[in-house]
Design a protein around this motif. Structure first.
Motif, PDB file in Angstrom:
ATOM      1  N   LEU A   1     -45.322 -63.110  32.063  1.00 31.19           N
ATOM      2  CA  LEU A   1     -44.014 -62.747  31.535  1.00 31.19           C
ATOM      3  C   LEU A   1     -43.162 -62.079  32.609  1.00 31.19           C
ATOM      4  N   LEU A   2     -43.790 -61.288  33.475  1.00 32.40           N
ATOM      5  CA  LEU A   2     -43.043 -60.657  34.564  1.00 32.40           C
ATOM      6  C   LEU A   2     -42.499 -61.703  35.529  1.00 32.40           C
ATOM      7  N   GLU A   3     -43.325 -62.702  35.855  1.00 27.18           N
ATOM      8  CA  GLU A   3     -42.879 -63.755  36.782  1.00 27.18           C
ATOM      9  C   GLU A   3     -41.599 -64.421  36.280  1.00 27.18           C
ATOM     10  N   ASN A   4     -41.591 -64.802  35.021  1.00 31.95           N
ATOM     11  CA  ASN A   4     -40.444 -65.546  34.499  1.00 31.95           C
ATOM     12  C   ASN A   4     -39.283 -64.648  34.106  1.00 31.95           C
ATOM     13  N   THR A   5     -39.569 -63.401  33.738  1.00 29.87           N
ATOM     14  CA  THR A   5     -38.478 -62.459  33.499  1.00 29.87           C
ATOM     15  C   THR A   5     -37.744 -62.159  34.805  1.00 29.87           C
ATOM     16  N   TYR A   6     -38.486 -62.020  35.872  1.00 27.92           N
ATOM     17  CA  TYR A   6     -37.908 -61.827  37.212  1.00 27.92           C
ATOM     18  C   TYR A   6     -36.946 -62.962  37.557  1.00 27.92           C
ATOM     19  N   ARG A   7     -37.366 -64.172  37.292  1.00 25.75           N
ATOM     20  CA  ARG A   7     -36.507 -65.322  37.585  1.00 25.75           C
ATOM     21  C   ARG A   7     -35.292 -65.348  36.662  1.00 25.75           C
ATOM     22  N   HIS A   8     -35.531 -65.087  35.389  1.00 22.31           N
ATOM     23  CA  HIS A   8     -34.461 -65.108  34.390  1.00 22.31           C
ATOM     24  C   HIS A   8     -33.341 -64.128  34.772  1.00 22.31           C
ATOM     25  N   ILE A   9     -33.737 -62.921  35.157  1.00 21.52           N
ATOM     26  CA  ILE A   9     -32.765 -61.882  35.482  1.00 21.52           C
ATOM     27  C   ILE A   9     -32.020 -62.207  36.768  1.00 21.52           C
ATOM     28  N   ASN A  10     -32.716 -62.718  37.767  1.00 19.42           N
ATOM     29  CA  ASN A  10     -32.049 -63.028  39.036  1.00 19.42           C
ATOM     30  C   ASN A  10     -31.140 -64.254  38.927  1.00 19.42           C
ATOM     31  N   ILE A  11     -31.518 -65.218  38.081  1.00 22.69           N
ATOM     32  CA  ILE A  11     -30.621 -66.342  37.829  1.00 22.69           C
ATOM     33  C   ILE A  11     -29.368 -65.845  37.117  1.00 22.69           C
ATOM     34  N   ALA A  12     -29.539 -64.921  36.187  1.00 21.13           N
ATOM     35  CA  ALA A  12     -28.380 -64.352  35.494  1.00 21.13           C
ATOM     36  C   ALA A  12     -27.464 -63.631  36.472  1.00 21.13           C
ATOM     37  N   LEU A  13     -28.046 -62.947  37.447  1.00 21.67           N
ATOM     38  CA  LEU A  13     -27.238 -62.249  38.451  1.00 21.67           C
ATOM     39  C   LEU A  13     -26.329 -63.213  39.201  1.00 21.67           C
ATOM     40  N   VAL A  14     -26.889 -64.327  39.695  1.00 19.48           N
ATOM     41  CA  VAL A  14     -26.046 -65.250  40.463  1.00 19.48           C
ATOM     42  C   VAL A  14     -25.101 -66.027  39.550  1.00 19.48           C
ATOM     43  N   ASN A  15     -25.493 -66.249  38.297  1.00 15.62           N
ATOM     44  CA  ASN A  15     -24.569 -66.893  37.372  1.00 15.62           C
ATOM     45  C   ASN A  15     -23.353 -66.006  37.116  1.00 15.62           C
ATOM     46  N   GLU A  16     -23.607 -64.710  36.963  1.00 18.57           N
ATOM     47  CA  GLU A  16     -22.484 -63.782  36.775  1.00 18.57           C
ATOM     48  C   GLU A  16     -21.631 -63.724  38.038  1.00 18.57           C
ATOM     49  N   MET A  17     -22.280 -63.723  39.196  1.00 16.21           N
ATOM     50  CA  MET A  17     -21.527 -63.691  40.455  1.00 16.21           C
ATOM     51  C   MET A  17     -20.697 -64.951  40.643  1.00 16.21           C
ATOM     52  N   SER A  18     -21.196 -66.084  40.144  1.00 16.18           N
ATOM     53  CA  SER A  18     -20.446 -67.334  40.316  1.00 16.18           C
ATOM     54  C   SER A  18     -19.093 -67.250  39.620  1.00 16.18           C
ATOM     55  N   ARG A  19     -19.050 -66.581  38.495  1.00 20.71           N
ATOM     56  CA  ARG A  19     -17.791 -66.434  37.761  1.00 20.71           C
ATOM     57  C   ARG A  19     -16.831 -65.529  38.532  1.00 20.71           C
TER      58      ARG A  19
ATOM     59  N   GLY B   1     -24.173 -77.057  43.382  1.00 25.31           N
ATOM     60  CA  GLY B   1     -23.887 -76.764  44.786  1.00 25.31           C
ATOM     61  C   GLY B   1     -24.467 -77.786  45.741  1.00 25.31           C
ATOM     62  N   ALA B   2     -24.572 -79.025  45.290  1.00 25.95           N
ATOM     63  CA  ALA B   2     -25.238 -80.060  46.082  1.00 25.95           C
ATOM     64  C   ALA B   2     -24.299 -80.819  46.995  1.00 25.95           C
ATOM     65  N   THR B   3     -23.003 -80.769  46.736  1.00 26.14           N
ATOM     66  CA  THR B   3     -22.026 -81.579  47.470  1.00 26.14           C
ATOM     67  C   THR B   3     -21.503 -80.844  48.687  1.00 26.14           C
ATOM     68  N   LYS B   4     -21.109 -81.638  49.675  1.00 28.18           N
ATOM     69  CA  LYS B   4     -20.413 -81.113  50.859  1.00 28.18           C
ATOM     70  C   LYS B   4     -18.958 -81.562  50.856  1.00 28.18           C
ATOM     71  N   SER B   5     -18.678 -82.586  50.077  1.00 31.27           N
ATOM     72  CA  SER B   5     -17.347 -83.173  50.043  1.00 31.27           C
ATOM     73  C   SER B   5     -16.304 -82.179  49.544  1.00 31.27           C
ATOM     74  N   GLU B   6     -15.156 -82.136  50.214  1.00 33.60           N
ATOM     75  CA  GLU B   6     -14.061 -81.287  49.787  1.00 33.60           C
ATOM     76  C   GLU B   6     -13.468 -81.754  48.454  1.00 33.60           C
ATOM     77  N   LYS B   7     -13.744 -83.001  48.117  1.00 31.68           N
ATOM     78  CA  LYS B   7     -13.187 -83.551  46.872  1.00 31.68           C
ATOM     79  C   LYS B   7     -13.868 -82.982  45.645  1.00 31.68           C
ATOM     80  N   ALA B   8     -15.124 -82.573  45.787  1.00 30.56           N
ATOM     81  CA  ALA B   8     -15.869 -82.052  44.653  1.00 30.56           C
ATOM     82  C   ALA B   8     -15.482 -80.613  44.355  1.00 30.56           C
ATOM     83  N   ILE B   9     -15.547 -80.273  43.091  1.00 30.41           N
ATOM     84  CA  ILE B   9     -15.368 -78.878  42.652  1.00 30.41           C
ATOM     85  C   ILE B   9     -16.751 -78.303  42.409  1.00 30.41           C
ATOM     86  N   ARG B  10     -17.055 -77.178  43.033  1.00 33.04           N
ATOM     87  CA  ARG B  10     -18.373 -76.584  42.869  1.00 33.04           C
ATOM     88  C   ARG B  10     -18.291 -75.359  41.948  1.00 33.04           C
ATOM     89  N   LEU B  11     -19.370 -75.146  41.203  1.00 36.99           N
ATOM     90  CA  LEU B  11     -19.435 -74.036  40.263  1.00 36.99           C
ATOM     91  C   LEU B  11     -19.199 -72.714  40.985  1.00 36.99           C
TER      92      LEU B  11
END
Length: 419
Positions: A206-224, A409-419
């Motif tokens: 549970l710690l392993e996946n909670t660690y991932r869950h929380i850190n993914i939430a951090l970067v998701n919030e930062m993306s906004r 975040g997979a594209t390099k093209s300037e035409k794409a809109i990234r999250l």
């Protein structure tokens, strides 16, 4: 030596374990209640990404068999429980499959059997739920059977780490049970890590996946925030990743999927609230942030369409990649589902392409995969990359799209809109 093994549940966790145990020279029976699954396995057909049809053929040649009758437990030296543990109403853990499997074991196990729970659950399940069920009719742990917990660490689609070369954590309800489980797993995997007890082993997962869950939430919030501030978060993450210590890269996306990340932290939160009467605030906040990402993705797409003087209502939107993880066919808890539902609610006409999926179910509707990918990209008003399968040439596809929204975040093209 544990020569006869029964693995209950032949899905993404149980089948890889059955494979490695068979290849280690053990006599293995896969017990599953799904007749279609059992018939498929006995005819050499796999339904799991990381186990090929060729692997099943090798298993069958080595003596493996699948069965639906729990009486196969009789005579087994070791029985491993690998059944689903979903969340029920109000995010309450649903352990009905675990309880059913345990009752079958109690009915059929012989003296000295090792019982191991691998299904993810809340701390204390092995001691407080499984043990009493097995100690009915006067049986006692260590005298009549041994009992341990060993969390599954299967990472579907991982080309480097599989069950055999991923360290296996093991904790028994007693030291003697730990020793017995240690002996079994040492015959199957490369490295076994014993811990103090079953509760520690349960909590480690549970710690392993909670660690991932929380850190993914951090970067998701930062993306906004970074989007509003005009900052390229993907470039920021690449820069931070150059630090050789103190930082591990996590990446934003359209939401979290699979059985582990959306589900497992809730088991820990549930037990903390049930036993201690307090909320696990980090988990609850992470759930709120990650759960809001599909809505944010749809809002960003709507803004992008508005910039092109197009309305979401009536727009044709192509979804690329509807599985929860790249390069596999597993759709459990995929964020593509809430994204698709939100798009439909706003009046968009959706279609999909995924190299791993032919038919995609969304609510009561079924969609067939677009047969001509490039043409579908060119025809759509908007394309959303939800899962970056390796077979996609994302920059080439972005160059052909009227609007290409990259949530990975997979594209390099300037035409794409990234999250």
């Amino acid at each position: 030596m544990d020569n006869k093994v029964v693995v209950i549940g032949q899905g993404y966790v149980g089948l890889p374990l059955a494979l490695e145990a068979t290849l280690a020279g053990l006599t293995v029976t896969g017990l599953d209640l799904n007749r279609g699954t059992v018939d498929g396995l006995n005819s050499g057909k796999s339904h799991v990404d990381d186990v090929s049809d060729g692997d099943i053929e090798r298993m069958l040649e080595a003596g493996y068999k699948a069965a639906t009758d729990p009486s196969v437990i009789s005579g087994a030296d070791t029985v491993v429980i690998c059944v689903p543990t979903p969340l029920g109403e109000a995010s309450k853990p649903d352990l009905s499959a675990v309880i059913g499997a345990t009752k079958s074991i109690a009915r059929y196990m012989m003296p000295g059997t090792l019982v191991v729970l691998e299904s993810t659950t809340y701390p204390g399940t092995t001691d407080d739920l499984i043990r009493p069920l097995l100690e009915t009719d006067g049986l006692l742990v260590d005298r009549d059977f041994h009992l341990a917990f060993s969390p599954e660490r299967i990472d579907p689609g991982n080309p480097t780490y599989g069950l055999k070369n991923t360290p296996k954590v093991v904790g028994g309800v007693t030291p003697a049970s730990t020793a017995r489980a240690l002996e079994f797993y040492q015959s199957v995997v490369d490295v076994v890590v014993p811990v103090r007890g079953a509760r520690e082993a349960e909590t480690a997962k549970l710690l392993e996946n909670t660690y991932r869950h929380i850190n993914i939430a951090l970067v998701n919030e930062m993306s906004r925030f970074c989007h509003e501030l005009g900052i390229d978060l993907w470039d920021v993450i690449d820069a931070a990743s150059t630090k050789p210590f103190g930082f591990q890269a996590f990446y934003p996306g359209p939401g979290v999927g699979g059985h582990c990340i959306p589900i497992d932290p809730n088991y820990l939160s549930y037990e903390v609230k049930r036993k201690l009467g307090v909320p696990f605030r980090f988990v609850e906040l992470a759930e709120e942030v990650n759960g809001a990402m599909p809505k944010y993705v749809v809002e960003r797409l709507q803004d992008a369409l508005n910039d092109q003087s197009k309305a979401m209502k009536g727009a044709t939107v192509l979804l690329l990649g509807v599985t929860y993880k790249k390069n596999i066919a597993d759709q459990r808890e995929s964020p593509a589902i809430p994204v698709g539902e939100l798009l439909k609610a706003k009046g968009a006409t959706i279609s999909f392409h995924d190299p791993k999926i032919q038919t995609w179910k969304l609510g009561n509707a079924e969609y067939e995969r677009e047969s001509e990918l490039e043409q579908a990209v060119m025809d759509a008003d908007a394309v959303i990359l939800l899962q970056n399968h390796e077979s996609y040439d994302v920059d080439a596809l972005a160059s052909k799209a009227s609007l290409f929204f990259d949530t990975r975040g997979a594209t390099k093209s300037e035409k794409a809109i990234r999250l």
